[in-house]
Enzyme design. Sequence first.
Site, PDB file in Angstrom:
ATOM      1  N   THR A   1     -15.683  56.430 -55.306  1.00 36.01           N
ATOM      2  CA  THR A   1     -15.899  57.386 -55.751  1.00 36.01           C
ATOM      3  C   THR A   1     -15.217  58.429 -55.254  1.00 36.01           C
ATOM      4  O   THR A   1     -13.048  57.781 -55.480  1.00 36.01           O
ATOM      5  CB  THR A   1     -16.423  57.944 -54.518  1.00 36.01           C
ATOM      6  OG1 THR A   1     -17.549  57.493 -54.201  1.00 36.01           O
ATOM      7  CG2 THR A   1     -16.752  59.713 -54.546  1.00 36.01           C
TER       8      THR A   1
ATOM      9  N   CYS B   1      10.983  51.206 -52.639  1.00 33.70           N
ATOM     10  CA  CYS B   1      10.084  50.852 -51.975  1.00 33.70           C
ATOM     11  C   CYS B   1      10.434  49.697 -51.542  1.00 33.70           C
ATOM     12  O   CYS B   1       9.816  48.821 -50.389  1.00 33.70           O
ATOM     13  CB  CYS B   1       9.238  50.194 -53.171  1.00 33.70           C
ATOM     14  SG  CYS B   1       8.016  50.848 -54.603  1.00 33.70           S
TER      15      CYS B   1
HETATM   16  N1  PLP Z   1       6.714  51.513 -61.998  1.00 34.49           N
HETATM   17  C1  PLP Z   1       7.711  52.075 -61.516  1.00 34.49           C
HETATM   18  C2  PLP Z   1       8.193  51.911 -62.703  1.00 34.49           C
HETATM   19  C3  PLP Z   1       7.752  53.013 -60.534  1.00 34.49           C
HETATM   20  O1  PLP Z   1       9.134  53.725 -60.372  1.00 34.49           O
HETATM   21  C4  PLP Z   1       6.781  53.307 -59.563  1.00 34.49           C
HETATM   22  C5  PLP Z   1       7.068  53.072 -57.893  1.00 34.49           C
HETATM   23  O2  PLP Z   1       8.418  53.895 -57.638  1.00 34.49           O
HETATM   24  C6  PLP Z   1       5.849  52.124 -59.538  1.00 34.49           C
HETATM   25  C7  PLP Z   1       5.684  51.761 -61.156  1.00 34.49           C
HETATM   26  C8  PLP Z   1       4.698  52.164 -58.889  1.00 34.49           C
HETATM   27  O3  PLP Z   1       4.097  54.215 -58.822  1.00 34.49           O
HETATM   28  P1  PLP Z   1       2.755  54.320 -57.436  1.00 34.49           P
HETATM   29  O4  PLP Z   1       3.902  54.542 -56.082  1.00 34.49           O
HETATM   30  O5  PLP Z   1       1.938  55.074 -58.501  1.00 34.49           O
HETATM   31  O6  PLP Z   1       2.195  52.957 -57.006  1.00 34.49           O
END
Ligand code: PLP
Length: 374
Positions: free
Chosen positions: A234, A321
Amino acid sequence: MKRVYLDNNATTHVDPRLLDLYISCTFTTFGNPSSIHAHGQEAKALLIKARDDIARLIGARSQEIVFTATATEALNMLLRGFFGSAPSGHLITSSAEHAAVYSTAQYLESQGLDVTYLNVGPWGAATTEQVEAAIRPDTRLICLMAANNETGVLTDISAIADKARAHNIPFIVDGVALFGKQAFTLHPGVSAICFSGHKFYTPKGAAFAYVQKGLKLQPHLTGGHQEHGLRAGTENLASIATMAQGACYVTQELLMFQEPMRALRDYFEQQLMQKHPTVTINGQGPRIANTSNLCFQDVDGEALLMYLDLHGVAASLGSACSSGAIEPSRVLINMGLTRKQALASLRFSLSRYTTKEDIDHTLHVMYKYLEQVR
Ligand code: PLP
């Protein structure tokens, strides 16, 4: 205490104009778009509008837009879906990709795929020449980012798309760091590209991928028939509808804030480097307007980050991250920085809401710190 948010490549403030739409999609148009009664049909109409708006905005067809929850999910859907359960052949990517691509490529490699990770060097992005030289008869896919989230360095997507097209090789692009910072037009040599709502002032929980008609993908999630059968489940209508509205705002208003944002970023760098000439910019290639990745040479980056935080300034060490981890950024190491230089580097990422007062406050705090430690 004044608070300044300079971590917009991690996530952004939500555009306040989206509040009413978000609330009405959550509390009023709460139906399931797959239901046939009026509640469902109202929700479905909003979902169709969101898909149509996004398709129009990027110059695609509605059937080519797939909604997911995050760009990480979209990139997994694209890469795993492309190679299927028994990956074979050759993939070209780079060592500077976001973990969503890099770790997925590593996983596919562990399952039998041959992967070339291009080195980006001090320039900061894979070049067309590197891509061309890496192409082999068994190359099945090229996957690169449009802009680097840590340094802001741009990849020449159009030139690489031309090459990919000439060699008849599908090309998947991670467009996350680009959207809302630089004008974007869909190149016919781009087979798929994805973007993430929370990076362009819309709520978390929605991202979208353009999947060119004819690109064959295994379903990412099996179940219902949602998202053209690629991603069952959904739909998160409130996040999707606000993402579509926010994508329209950011695209229509880009010209209004792109150059002021670039000017503020350049002012920040110039002021800092004038006072502290040992500070250097990481990444020699052209950059998106909002990102500044700076090496403070002999300074402990983590200590500086903490000092800034204590004085109300939010920046980032490496990519969001991996923040919290003390390992130096893989991207900076791949660009040729030493471990010490990478650990002495910080990323500042501005938004359309960043003001000169924000930058002056940040400079003031940084000067105080640098004077103390030097
Ligand atoms: N790709 C890039 C270049 C990003 O900067 C990020 C997130 O920092 C992502 C992918 C992943 O995005 P999401 O947070 O929506 O998973």
